[in-house]
Design an enzyme around this catalytic site. Structure first.
Site, short mmCIF file in Angstrom:
data_model
loop_
_atom_site.label_atom_id
_atom_site.label_comp_id
_atom_site.label_asym_id
_atom_site.label_seq_id
_atom_site.Cartn_x
_atom_site.Cartn_y
_atom_site.Cartn_z
N ASP A 88 -7.60 1.55 2.16
CA ASP A 88 -7.27 2.44 3.28
C ASP A 88 -8.21 3.62 3.52
O ASP A 88 -8.29 4.12 4.64
CB ASP A 88 -5.83 2.95 3.11
N HIS A 110 0.86 -1.19 0.00
CA HIS A 110 0.00 0.00 0.00
C HIS A 110 0.89 1.23 0.00
O HIS A 110 1.53 1.53 1.01
CB HIS A 110 -0.93 0.00 1.21
N HIS A 125 -5.93 9.77 -0.46
CA HIS A 125 -6.64 9.78 0.83
C HIS A 125 -5.83 10.36 2.00
O HIS A 125 -6.31 10.30 3.13
CB HIS A 125 -7.16 8.38 1.16
ZN ZN Z 1 -3.07 4.96 2.82
#
Ligand code: ZN
Length: 1040
Positions: free
Chosen positions: A221, A97, A472
């Site tokens: 996420d 990620h 994000h």
């Molecule tokens: Zn993240």
């Protein structure tokens, strides 16, 4: 970027498999020929010479179904690994990620700089993963963030690129999601989401063709999930969606009910299954199970499979794994379960991970023979896991609400980031506005916009910067301060080449060369040109598909001006000046009402008239009534002279009167208490008490009234003020608030709100938009799908407000539009509040490791002050949408002002100069929003048309009826020669899309019939977006 090409025959040819109904080419006779209609169906698309006639529809339908079943579907999943039908199959998904900025900037993450802040280097991750995949053909990996991948790709040798292409072809490297970033879902506007997904997916299409096209959306996420996001993913053609974070109570409920996976029906307007998306909650957020993290960043014990070693742990590990898999599978409905083997910036040493996973797979699977185990474990991908779920052929439940707000504990609501970093949030929204203007002018002017008298124009840098801002941790305001500064830097750098592009385009379209100037600081009344020149011209570009009257406000130094419209006629103008209570003088501002055609511009000339300096004083009527009123033909707003607060709004057209009180309050940010140590921070909102404190119980007021504007200036405190404004003809009340620097010297973090209190009986309900598009009902202390145990009466009732919030008693509706994303709620009936600014002294322990302080320049300032606008509408519930839909469109696509000193020269000798221009031959109907008009490649434009009303909205004006448009000869500067309809993110022709089908408990849905594209009759249903690639010829070509 290379020219985009579909796999298969070139666009424009009429013999694509299944493409017959989807493409349209202008016939030799020109657009008129395309208008031939036979029996209501267009013959037009086939008027190009030699083109075949349409086969009967039933045959065509059969052909489509066949194609869907045999070819298209299977090809996306044909590389998936073998599973064991009678066992529990554990799909191991190796992944990383990679945040596109968070604790470090994008570049610091890519190159692996500043390991002291966080050990993370994306270039090494990709290097390492590719080597490890080559070492063993059974290994698989997914990659997500194209902002990083595309950068890495460009630095590889041809040989490496070819190797990676092969890995992608074989399904060993799979892309999931495929956006430029993994965007936030609360604070993002749908237009910007569509843009950023298009940018990432285009890279994949251009680089890998359909082999690289993701079938699964992957938002592991983001901090809560919006319904609109699911709707957009469905319209982009995704087959499924997986995410990691949801409310802890919701998750428990779903685990017990085995509702971790279901079909999300993400639109109340679009006809199912258009916005249906299969959605799965991942079992362990996006992390590996406990004890099974084999990254260089983890400390778990590697697999020791040599029984002679004193460290031997294989047997124990296998037992643990079998228990784990079986327990996990109990929460899911099929004999398949997924494990995310990776986490933040993992796989820098991919060998570590893969070596241990290889051993785990071998050990676990060997138990089948040895001990009759029923667990089969395999390298897989989200797409292959989804494929098995689909094949399971179950009937799935349907979800219709969203996943906000998100809490990961009783006092841990992630509702602070809805408002964190309000200045960055506004800059992002303003940049969206500017990028659309840039895109439109590039499309309208063609090559002349890119290369012209002002240099090389380019929209790409702003497009990429805007895509990055959707991440994000970007627009959310949850990055470290130096990273937020870098996000702003990226936007600012993107503006430059767009300004060049605008100058080139405006010059080309107007036929005159001017010394164009852009005043980026008009929000703080700073514009050197208009403040020093006595004569200048103002060009206003309107990006809307309909004409607009717009009040221009410019800081000036004179007091009387002569303003002339494009035809040389003098228009009324006024200069307003006001001293603030501290005696500080604001720059005087010149006001005049400009009229601007659809998708076009008007140029006004301004000249100062020599005159004695006249001080404009706030008018003070001699006989002061206790009530102060500002009023135009539509609205009356009354203020109490005692308190200085707004006390009543009246809609004069509808004869609606609403007593109202609007004031500013602040919540004292929690620093933790005996219930929980949780503090308010960048992510989390946790007030120490439910009742906010008033900034002050009264406001000093001053009034400006003239023919062009009426303003009540309210001063609440040294750090909080507001101007309530009404222009002639305006149907809304404008509240321009200024908040900051928020004082924190008392040791208290503060979260400032603007609150509207009325007596409307709202029954615990209020309404917020989802990413600026459809509206969702919210109920206080309630969730539609589980029995809520409310533990935070304020923060647990906060929802994202991307563009608007409203309350209604069924008869009257009070709507507030915002100019950026904010958090909002209705904490008591008749009340509505929006969080405008927050300044906090503690970190909230979600990783960012900094309090949200926002000191200001270089971290040394006294604190940021922020200015913004709330547009307030009072109307009948029935007529409210007609107003707020159109007004919200104006807010997000506001006009762009370009200035120049007097004295232009013609573009070339033969051009005639024009002071007014429209890119449209006829205006678009009010229901239609021109979502995108942008250059796609040198001969092709990207065009998105949207019906901006939902079913049932705007019934007073019948605005939610389907609308039909004729695209032929709609635009004035170019002719469309071929039209191809595509998915929302331009990944494939619309008629080639065949998404996986799911059976739902709500019963069967009718699959869409093959459609026929007729440019003379493009119909939009409520909330529908249609996306087209249009081959065009510009009418006026640039002379070289
Ligand atoms: Zn993240």
């Amino acid at each position: 970027m290379p020219v985009h090409a579909w796999p298969g025959p070139a666009p424009g040819s009429t013999d694509w498999p299944g493409s017959g109904s989807g493409g349209w080419t202008m016939g030799a006779d020109g657009p008129a020929a395309a208008g031939d209609r036979a029996g209501g169906r267009a013959a037009g698309p086939w008027t190009s010479s030699g083109a075949p006639r349409l086969p009967p529809r039933s045959l065509l339908l059969l052909f489509f179904l066949l194609l869907a079943v045999l070819g298209v579907r299977a090809s996306s999943y044909k590389t998936c690994p073998k599973v064991q039908p009678d066992m529990l199959n554990v799909h191991l998904v190796a992944h990383t990620h990679d945040d596109v900025g968070w604790l470090k900037t994008v570049d610091q993450y890519f190159y692996g700089i500043h390991g002291n802040i966080q050990h993370a280097g994306v270039q090494y991750i990709l290097d390492s993963v590719v080597s490890s995949l080559l070492a063993d053909p059974t290994r698989r990996f997914i990659y997500v963030e194209i902002a990083f991948f595309s950068r890495w790709w460009k630095q590889q040798t041809r040989a490496t690129q070819e190797t990676v292409r092969e890995l992608v072809r074989q399904g060993r490297l799979e892309f999931a999601n495929g956006g430029w970033v993994m965007n936030d879902e609360a604070t993002t506007h749908y237009g910007a989401i569509v843009d950023q997904m298009t940018l990432g997916l285009r890279f994949l299409e251009d680089t890998f063709g359909s082999d690289g096209r993701p079938t699964v959306a992957w938002h592991i996420d983001p901090f809560g999930h919006s319904r609109e996001q699911a709707s957009l993913f469905a319209q982009m053609g995704f087959d499924g969606f997986f995410f990691g974070r949801l409310d802890y109570q919701d998750k428990m409920f779903r685990e017990n009910m085995r509702e971790m996976e279901q079909v999300w029906r993400a639109s109340s307007s679009l006809k199912p299954p258009a916005a249906d998306l299969f959605t799965g909650v991942l079992p362990n957020m996006y992390n590996p199970p406990d004890n099974l993290c084999w990254d260089v960043l983890c400390d778990d014990m590697p697999v020791v499979d040599d029984p002679r070693s004193p460290e031997y742990n294989a047997k124990e590990l296998v037992t643990y794994f079998l228990q784990l898999a079986t327990a996990q599978a109990r929460h899911y409905r099929t004999n398949h379960t997924i494990m995310t083997m990776g986490s933040d910036f993992q796989y820098e040493n991919a060998n570590m991970w893969f070596k241990n996973l290889d051993k785990l797979i071998h050990l676990v699977n060997s138990q089948q023979q040895a001990n009759g185990s029923q667990v089969h474990v395999l390298y897989s991908t989200p797409a292959c896991y989804l494929w098995e779920l689909n094949k399971a052929n179950l009937t799935w439940s349907v979800k219709q609400d969203d996943f906000f707000p998100y809490a990961d504990g009783s006092y841990k609501f992630w509702t602070g980031y809805f408002s964190s970093r309000p200045a960055l949030k506004r800059y992002e929204r303003l940049s969206y506005n500017f990028l659309q203007v840039c895109n439109q002018l590039e499309a309208l002017a063609g090559a002349a916009a890119i290369k012209g008298p002002y240099g090389l124009g380019d929209s790409a840098p702003l497009r990429e910067a805007m895509a990055v801002l959707q991440h994000h941790d970007a627009v959310t305001g949850t990055s470290k301060q130096h990273v937020a500064d870098d996000y702003a830097r990226q936007l600012a750098q993107g503006w430059g080449p767009c300004e060049v592009l605008l100058s080139n385009a405006l010059s080309w379209l107007s036929g005159s060369k001017d010394k164009f100037t852009f005043c980026r600081e008009l929000n703080v009344s700073n514009c050197p040109l208009t403040q020093t020149e006595e004569r200048f011209q103002v060009t206003i570009y309107n990006p809307l598909g309909r004409k607009l009257n717009w009040m221009v406000r410019l800081p000036v130094s004179g007091s009387i001006f002569l303003v002339k419209d494009p035809s040389g006629v003098t228009v009324p103008s006024k200069v307003v000046a006001l001293q603030d209570p501290e005696g500080q003088e604001h720059p005087p501002e010149l006001l005049f009402l400009a009229s601007v055609p659809a998708l076009g511009f008007s140029t006004y000339s301004v000249a100062q008239v020599p005159a004695r300096q006249v001080k404009v004083r706030p008018s003070q009527p001699r006989h002061q009534s206790p009530v102060l009123v500002i009023q135009n033909e539509h609205i009356r707003a009354s203020f109490s002279r005692d308190t200085g607060f707004l006390m009543e709004i009246e809609n004069l057209d509808e004869k609606l009167v609403l007593p109202i009180r609007q004031a500013f309050f602040w919540y004292n940010a929690s620093t933790g208490n005996n219930q929980s140590a949780q503090a308010s921070g960048a992510y989390i909102f946790r007030p120490s008490r439910s009742k906010p404190l008033p900034v002050r119980h009264w406001a000093e007021i001053r009034v400006i009234k003239n023919d062009l504007v009426q303003e009540v200036h309210q001063n609440f405190s040294a750090w909080c003020s507001q101007v309530v404004r009404l222009y002639p003809g305006q149907r809304h009340l404008e509240l321009e608030w200024t908040v900051g620097p928020i004082p924190v010297g008392d040791g208290w973090g503060k979260e400032v709100i603007s609150r509207f209190d009325t007596l409307l009986e709202t029954n615990g309900r209020f309404y917020t938009d989802s990413n600026g598009r459809e509206i969702l009902e919210r109920r206080r202390d309630y969730r539609p799908t589980w029995n809520l145990n409310q533990t935070e009466p304020v923060a647990g009732n906060y929802y994202p407000v991307t563009s608007r919030i409203y309350i209604t008693d069924g008869h009257m509706q009070l709507t507030v539009l915002t100019d950026r994303s904010q958090g909002g709620s209705s904490l008591s009936d008749g009340s509505l509040e929006l969080m405008v600014h927050r300044r906090l002294l503690l970190d909230d322990a979600r990783g960012v490791g900094e309090p949200l302080q926002e000191a200001g320049p270089d971290g040394q300032g006294p604190g940021l002050w922020v200015r913004g606008r709330h547009l307030v509408l009072l109307n009948t519930a029935r007529a409210a949408a007609s107003q707020h839909r159109l007004l919200a469109e104006e807010v997000v696509m506001a006009p762009q002002v370009v200035l120049a000193p007097m004295g232009s020269v013609p573009y070339s000798l033969e051009t005639t100069q024009q002071t007014q221009f429209s890119g449209l031959l006829r205006e678009l109907p009010p229901a239609v929003h021109l979502l995108t008009l942008a250059r796609w490649d040198p001969e092709t434009l990207l065009l998105r048309l949207e019906h901006q009303f939902a079913v049932g909205e705007g019934s007073d004006r019948n605005l939610s009826s389907p609308v039909t448009l004729d695209l032929r000869d709609l635009f004035t500067t170019f002719t469309i020669t071929h039209l191809q309809e595509t998915t929302l993110a331009v990944t494939q022709p619309r008629d080639r899309v065949s998404r996986l089908q799911w059976t739902t408990k709500t019963g069967p849905v009718t699959q869409a019939e093959p459609f026929f594209l007729d440019p003379a009759a493009i119909t939009l249903q409520p909330m529908e977006i249609r996306t087209f690639l249009a081959s065009v010829q510009w009418k006026k070509a640039i002379k070289t």
